[in-house]
Motif scaffolding. Structure first.
Motif, short mmCIF file in Angstrom:
data_model
loop_
_atom_site.label_atom_id
_atom_site.label_comp_id
_atom_site.label_asym_id
_atom_site.label_seq_id
_atom_site.Cartn_x
_atom_site.Cartn_y
_atom_site.Cartn_z
N ARG A 302 0.83 -1.21 0.00
CA ARG A 302 0.00 0.00 0.00
C ARG A 302 0.86 1.26 0.00
N GLN A 303 1.97 1.20 0.74
CA GLN A 303 2.88 2.34 0.75
C GLN A 303 3.50 2.55 -0.63
N ALA A 304 3.82 1.45 -1.32
CA ALA A 304 4.39 1.55 -2.66
C ALA A 304 3.39 2.19 -3.64
N LEU A 305 2.14 1.77 -3.54
CA LEU A 305 1.11 2.36 -4.39
C LEU A 305 0.99 3.86 -4.15
N ALA A 306 1.04 4.25 -2.88
CA ALA A 306 0.94 5.68 -2.56
C ALA A 306 2.12 6.45 -3.15
N LEU A 307 3.31 5.89 -3.05
CA LEU A 307 4.50 6.58 -3.56
C LEU A 307 4.56 6.61 -5.09
N SER A 308 3.77 5.76 -5.74
CA SER A 308 3.79 5.75 -7.21
C SER A 308 2.97 6.88 -7.80
N LEU A 309 2.19 7.57 -6.97
CA LEU A 309 1.28 8.59 -7.48
C LEU A 309 1.85 10.00 -7.33
N ASP A 310 1.70 10.79 -8.37
CA ASP A 310 1.93 12.23 -8.31
C ASP A 310 0.56 12.87 -8.09
N VAL A 311 0.19 13.03 -6.84
CA VAL A 311 -1.17 13.44 -6.51
C VAL A 311 -1.52 14.82 -7.08
N PRO A 312 -0.67 15.85 -6.93
CA PRO A 312 -1.03 17.15 -7.51
C PRO A 312 -1.26 17.09 -9.02
N ASP A 348 7.82 9.07 -5.61
CA ASP A 348 9.16 8.50 -5.53
C ASP A 348 9.10 7.07 -6.07
N LEU A 349 9.37 6.95 -7.37
CA LEU A 349 9.26 5.63 -8.01
C LEU A 349 10.32 4.67 -7.51
N ASP A 350 11.52 5.17 -7.24
CA ASP A 350 12.59 4.28 -6.75
C ASP A 350 12.21 3.70 -5.39
N ALA A 351 11.70 4.54 -4.51
CA ALA A 351 11.30 4.06 -3.19
C ALA A 351 10.13 3.08 -3.32
N ALA A 352 9.22 3.36 -4.26
CA ALA A 352 8.09 2.46 -4.48
C ALA A 352 8.57 1.09 -4.93
N LYS A 353 9.50 1.06 -5.86
CA LYS A 353 10.01 -0.22 -6.38
C LYS A 353 10.74 -1.00 -5.28
N LEU A 356 8.15 -2.60 -3.12
CA LEU A 356 7.54 -3.73 -3.82
C LEU A 356 8.42 -4.97 -3.72
N ALA A 357 9.71 -4.75 -3.86
CA ALA A 357 10.64 -5.89 -3.76
C ALA A 357 10.62 -6.47 -2.35
N GLU A 358 10.59 -5.58 -1.34
CA GLU A 358 10.56 -6.05 0.05
C GLU A 358 9.25 -6.78 0.35
N ALA A 359 8.18 -6.40 -0.35
CA ALA A 359 6.88 -7.06 -0.14
C ALA A 359 6.78 -8.37 -0.90
N GLU A 390 4.10 2.73 -13.94
CA GLU A 390 5.49 3.21 -14.05
C GLU A 390 6.34 2.70 -12.90
N ALA A 391 5.70 2.30 -11.81
CA ALA A 391 6.44 1.71 -10.69
C ALA A 391 6.48 0.19 -10.79
N GLY A 392 5.85 -0.37 -11.83
CA GLY A 392 5.82 -1.81 -12.01
C GLY A 392 4.62 -2.48 -11.37
N ILE A 393 3.60 -1.70 -11.00
CA ILE A 393 2.39 -2.26 -10.38
C ILE A 393 1.32 -2.41 -11.44
N LYS A 394 0.79 -3.62 -11.57
CA LYS A 394 -0.24 -3.87 -12.56
C LYS A 394 -1.62 -3.69 -11.94
N ILE A 395 -2.42 -2.81 -12.54
CA ILE A 395 -3.78 -2.57 -12.06
C ILE A 395 -4.76 -2.81 -13.20
N ASP A 396 -5.77 -3.60 -12.94
CA ASP A 396 -6.87 -3.82 -13.88
C ASP A 396 -8.10 -3.07 -13.37
N LEU A 397 -8.73 -2.31 -14.26
CA LEU A 397 -9.94 -1.58 -13.87
C LEU A 397 -11.18 -2.44 -14.08
N GLU A 398 -12.10 -2.37 -13.15
CA GLU A 398 -13.41 -2.99 -13.29
C GLU A 398 -14.45 -1.88 -13.17
#
Length: 519
Positions: A302-312, A348-353, A356-359, A390-398
């Protein structure tokens, strides 16, 4: 397409016809669009948002929300809390009269409260005060003609906030002439800046200026402060179709559209006969996570997903610059929006990746529910999907219809979901809307026991500084756990004719007719 144009033109014609000749000849009447008819004028009973909007121009409560959603006095001159926090004593302002000329007394407050609390009347906020929820009022007593005391079973910091709730009609105080001898509601006879006039179902509701209104000193401030009526009257005009409302505004058939679509803002702003404005609301759009899900139960995911977003950047794109980025469940316009709440983590894509590896993430897809019923929820989900990739997280929309998405949310039946929360006007309630025991309330996204204990404590503390410290602690824990990603507070977007001065959109998104001048 031609059929749609004909329907829109017909709606414009109906809107313009709703200006009765007598009223059209009468100057200084502010015409405000409503997107649907009201349900009733009985405060907090058989109500909806439009009903609330009309009633809050007519009735006033002991207290009311300020601009920043803190609570201030309205009909009360002062509020005194007992040392044990179990009683609130209200001194009423002197010289206040109802629209029928009768004076406001403590006995009127008792009479109205007793009617609110009758189960057969179905007051929306009955469960807030009868012990079903966090508050139980055990007695309401008139101590003298201008003093009334509420006694509670237990101390709570939420009592005044609950009294001020707009969906409860602000617990408006009305004259006994509002109710017939048979106990049935007639019409609101209040103390507010406008008197209730005429309601023609499906067309309009007319209010007239209260010539005897006694305003508080100073400036307008939310639903309290100086509420001097400057116009001779208000006409709330029912124009359901947004295109018809826009056409009526441009043609001069109405003066105010309280809620304008983002897609219409640029066109209206470019018109010299129109003024537009935008302010953050206290609503919240967010990405929810099911923390019981096998994959998302790991906080590093969840932390990785949050860091993958440029919220502004995401909010700029979804709202065309009108929304306000906010990573807290506390809205930006809240008096409790402090430094911890205002922090905006950088992408922070590097921190997100690394997380993800640690998870141990192996590219498993995450299913994100969304809907096109509210286009902004769909657009938000699409951008979350692209940024996470871009962080390597695959999301499928429903993509679901709104009713199905709401049902899945209530059952907690999702991995992730794009969702929208209505305004909560107290910081404890803001966290309460997302926090709780999932076994009992599957819709809750956060069930951290330590946070729930702090949240319970925050509802019993009245001191502002102590409550702020508790809210800040909860905020820090929330950001560590990331049970959801708060994304932004949408904007209240309004438009008026250029000759309208003093009309302001605000965080509660309801139109206020006082303090407005027609030039």
């Amino acid at each position: 397409m031609r059929k749609h144009r004909i329907l829109a033109c017909g709606a414009v014609a109906l809107a313009l016809q709703a200006i009765a000749p007598a009223l059209a000849q009468q100057q200084n009447v502010l015409r405000i669009q409503l997107n649907a008819d009201i349900r009733s004028t009985d405060p907090g009973i058989n109500r909806d948002a439009n009903s609330d909007a009309v009633v809050m121009n007519v009735l006033e409560g002991l207290v009311a929300f300020r601009e920043d959603a803190s609570v201030g006095p309205m009909l009360a001159q002062s509020v005194e809390t007992s040392p044990d926090g179990k009683s609130y004593t209200f001194k009423l302002r002197k010289g206040i009269t109802f629209h029928d000329g009768t004076p406001l007394t403590a006995e009127d407050v008792v009479f109205d409260w007793q009617r609110y609390m009758k189960p057969q009347n179905n007051w929306r906020c009955l469960p807030e005060f009868d012990g079903s929820g966090r508050i139980k009022v055990t007695a309401v007593d008139a101590l003298d003609p201008l003093t009334v005391r509420f006694t509670l079973a237990e101390p709570t910091a939420l009592f005044l906030t609950a009294l001020a709730r707009v969906d409860c009609g602000g617990t408006g105080i009305y004259a006994r002439s509002s109710v017939g001898a048979d106990g049935k509601w007639i019409k609101p006879v209040g103390t507010g800046p406008f008197k209730f006039g005429n309601w023609v179902p499906g067309q309009y509701i007319d209010l007239s200026r209260n010539q005897a209104y006694t305003a508080l000193p100073g400036k307008p401030d939310g639903y309290t402060g100086n509420k001097t009526p400057e116009v001779a009257g208000l006409r709330f005009m029912i124009v359901p179709d947004p295109s018809a409302a826009k056409a009526a505004l441009l043609a001069g058939g109405i003066d105010v559209i309280p809620d304008v679509a983002v897609s219409d803002m640029a066109e209206l702003a470019a018109n010299k006969d129109v003024k537009v404005q935008s302010k953050p609301t206290m609503e919240l759009n967010a990405i929810l996570f099911q923390t019981k899900d096998l994959l998302l139960s790991n906080p590093k995911m969840r932390q990785a997903l949050a860091l993958s977003l440029d919220v502004p950047q995401l909010v700029e794109a979804v709202t065309e610059g009108k929304g306000t980025p906010n990573r807290s469940v506390i809205p930006v316009s809240s008096a409790y929006y402090g430094k911890p709440e205002a922090e905006m983590p950088a992408r922070d894509l590097d921190a997100a990746k690394k997380l993800l590896a640690e998870a141990g993430y192996k590219g498993q897809p995450i299913r994100l529910l969304t809907t096109k019923h509210y286009q902004y929820l769909y657009d938000m989900a699409v951008l979350v999907q692209a940024m996470a990739e871009e962080a390597g997280i695959k999301i499928d929309l429903e993509v679901l219809d709104w009713a199905t998405l709401l049902d899945r949310y209530l059952k907690g039946d999702y991995q992730a979901a794009a969702f929208s929360y209505s305004a909560r006007l107290d910081p404890s309630l803001s966290f309460d809307m997302v926090s709780g025991d999932k076994a009992k309330q599957p819709r809750k996204v956060w069930d951290n026991p330590a946070a729930l204990a702090l949240l319970q404590q925050s509802t019993a503390v009245a001191d502002k500084a102590q409550r702020q410290a508790l809210i800040d602690q909860i905020e820090t824990m929330f950001r560590t756990d990331v049970p959801m990603i708060a994304v932004y507070n949408p904007a209240a977007k309004g438009a008026t004719r250029a000759n309208v001065d003093g009309f302001e959109v605000w965080s509660l998104s309801q139109p206020r007719g006082w303090g407005v001048i027609l030039k």
